[in-house]
Each structure stands twice: as C-alpha cells, then as structure tokens.
Design a protein around this motif. Structure first.
Motif, PDB file in Angstrom:
ATOM      1  N   ALA A 148       0.827  -1.212   0.000  1.00 30.27           N
ATOM      2  CA  ALA A 148       0.000   0.000   0.000  1.00 30.27           C
ATOM      3  C   ALA A 148       0.856   1.255   0.000  1.00 30.27           C
ATOM      4  O   ALA A 148       0.561   2.225  -0.712  1.00 30.27           O
ATOM      5  CB  ALA A 148      -0.946  -0.002   1.199  1.00 30.27           C
ATOM      6  N   THR A 149       1.951   1.240   0.730  1.00 32.54           N
ATOM      7  CA  THR A 149       2.861   2.393   0.771  1.00 32.54           C
ATOM      8  C   THR A 149       3.509   2.622  -0.567  1.00 32.54           C
ATOM      9  O   THR A 149       3.574   3.759  -1.074  1.00 32.54           O
ATOM     10  CB  THR A 149       3.934   2.182   1.859  1.00 32.54           C
ATOM     11  OG1 THR A 149       3.303   1.981   3.118  1.00 32.54           O
ATOM     12  CG2 THR A 149       4.877   3.354   1.961  1.00 32.54           C
ATOM     13  N   VAL A 150       3.962   1.543  -1.203  1.00 29.81           N
ATOM     14  CA  VAL A 150       4.594   1.661  -2.525  1.00 29.81           C
ATOM     15  C   VAL A 150       3.569   2.128  -3.545  1.00 29.81           C
ATOM     16  O   VAL A 150       3.822   3.021  -4.354  1.00 29.81           O
ATOM     17  CB  VAL A 150       5.225   0.316  -2.951  1.00 29.81           C
ATOM     18  CG1 VAL A 150       5.670   0.337  -4.415  1.00 29.81           C
ATOM     19  CG2 VAL A 150       6.415  -0.020  -2.058  1.00 29.81           C
ATOM     20  N   ALA A 151       2.371   1.562  -3.513  1.00 30.73           N
ATOM     21  CA  ALA A 151       1.310   1.966  -4.467  1.00 30.73           C
ATOM     22  C   ALA A 151       0.939   3.424  -4.253  1.00 30.73           C
ATOM     23  O   ALA A 151       0.718   4.150  -5.239  1.00 30.73           O
ATOM     24  CB  ALA A 151       0.095   1.058  -4.279  1.00 30.73           C
ATOM     25  N   HIS A 152       0.870   3.867  -3.033  1.00 27.90           N
ATOM     26  CA  HIS A 152       0.498   5.261  -2.747  1.00 27.90           C
ATOM     27  C   HIS A 152       1.574   6.229  -3.223  1.00 27.90           C
ATOM     28  O   HIS A 152       1.272   7.327  -3.694  1.00 27.90           O
ATOM     29  CB  HIS A 152       0.256   5.433  -1.241  1.00 27.90           C
ATOM     30  CG  HIS A 152      -0.182   6.794  -0.860  1.00 27.90           C
ATOM     31  ND1 HIS A 152      -1.416   7.295  -1.229  1.00 27.90           N
ATOM     32  CD2 HIS A 152       0.453   7.786  -0.172  1.00 27.90           C
ATOM     33  CE1 HIS A 152      -1.518   8.534  -0.771  1.00 27.90           C
ATOM     34  NE2 HIS A 152      -0.396   8.841  -0.122  1.00 27.90           N
ATOM     35  N   SER A 153       2.854   5.815  -3.118  1.00 28.23           N
ATOM     36  CA  SER A 153       3.949   6.695  -3.527  1.00 28.23           C
ATOM     37  C   SER A 153       4.056   6.827  -5.044  1.00 28.23           C
ATOM     38  O   SER A 153       4.620   7.781  -5.542  1.00 28.23           O
ATOM     39  CB  SER A 153       5.267   6.211  -2.965  1.00 28.23           C
ATOM     40  OG  SER A 153       5.639   4.977  -3.560  1.00 28.23           O
ATOM     41  N   LEU A 154       3.495   5.886  -5.790  1.00 31.14           N
ATOM     42  CA  LEU A 154       3.542   5.949  -7.242  1.00 31.14           C
ATOM     43  C   LEU A 154       2.481   6.905  -7.737  1.00 31.14           C
ATOM     44  O   LEU A 154       2.439   7.500  -8.717  1.00 31.14           O
ATOM     45  CB  LEU A 154       3.335   4.557  -7.853  1.00 31.14           C
ATOM     46  CG  LEU A 154       4.413   3.547  -7.527  1.00 31.14           C
ATOM     47  CD1 LEU A 154       4.030   2.178  -8.093  1.00 31.14           C
ATOM     48  CD2 LEU A 154       5.749   3.958  -8.094  1.00 31.14           C
TER      49      LEU A 154
END
Length: 154
Positions: A148-154
């Motif tokens: 979720a953190t990686v997806a949000h940062s993209l």
C-alpha cells in the motif's frame, strides 16, 4: 541413529499409519519417530506407550555411552478437550538415567510446555494453530502495508 530407529521398529511394531499410496513395501508404514538433524520426535497413541518409547531411547543412549538431556527434552501430548489435559497434569513423563554409571539412577520429570515450537511451527495441545495463525496474519498485514505504501507513492 539408524540403529535406534531399527530397534524402536522391532520393539514397537504396532506404531504404524496406513498410507494408501504405499502398497508393496510394508516396513515403510512404521511411523514412531521423526528425525531432524539433532531433534527426534516420538509418536505414540497413549501416555504409557510414549513413556515406553522414551525408556527404549534411554536404554539405547546408555548402551551407546550417551545421555539424553532431560533439561532440553519436552513432551507435547495432543488432546481433544481441555478436561483430558487436566486429568493427567502435571507431567508424568520422565527419563530414568543411570549414566554415568558411577552415580545413582535419577528420574527427573520432563517438561510439558503449553506450546511447542517444531520446525518453525508453534503447536499447542489442542492443535488450534492459533499462534501460527496470529503470526501469519501479522506477516500478511506487514506485507499489505508495504504494498500500500509503494502503491500510494507511485
């Protein structure tokens, strides 16, 4: 250890499980112990049978000039209901050690923990697998947060 397993197979021939896929070699059905590097798990159908297996291992160890470490040895009995556990608690399992032979025989009781970790899996006497499930859920939640953190940062 192979000598010990062969001896246990001879002394306890009725400890077997049926494996339908094995039909031609009868001695592959004997399941009374599992070995993993420096651990051995004994499998029995009753407390008295388990104590007999422990006694046979102790006799073999003494004959081989070894000693079973009673401080590291643990017993896990599996039950269907909590009342079965309370009827035989505290532990009644023991190792009667006569080694070294210069000392009098000792019979210390074996530990019967509330949970037992074996090959990375935490077991409890009722096989609820609750501890393993909690651990799995924590890992899944941590992985989900990372994704979720990686997806949000993209």
């Amino acid at each position: 250890m192979a000598e010990l397993i062969l001896e246990l197979r001879v002394k306890f021939p009725l400890l077997q499980l049926e494996f339908p896929q094995i039909t031609s070699i009868n001695d592959l059905n004997w399941i009374g112990a599992f070995l993993d590097v420096n651990d051995m798990v004994l499998i029995a159908r009753s407390p008295s049978q388990l104590q007999s297996l422990i006694d046979a291992c102790q006799v073999w160890a003494e004959r081989s000039r070894m000693r079973i470490n009673h401080e590291k040895t643990e017993v896990m009995m599996f039950y269907e209901t909590p009342s079965q556990r309370t009827t035989r608690f505290p532990s009644t399992f023991h190792i009667t050690s006569r080694f070294p032979f210069s000392q009098p025989p000792r019979s210390p009781p074996l530990k019967e923990p509330l949970t037992l970790k074996y090959l990375g899996l935490t077991l409890d006497p009722y096989l609820t697998m609750e501890t393993a499930m909690k651990h799995t859920c924590l890992k899944i939640n941590a992985a989900h947060q990372t994704v979720a953190t990686v997806a949000h940062s993209l």
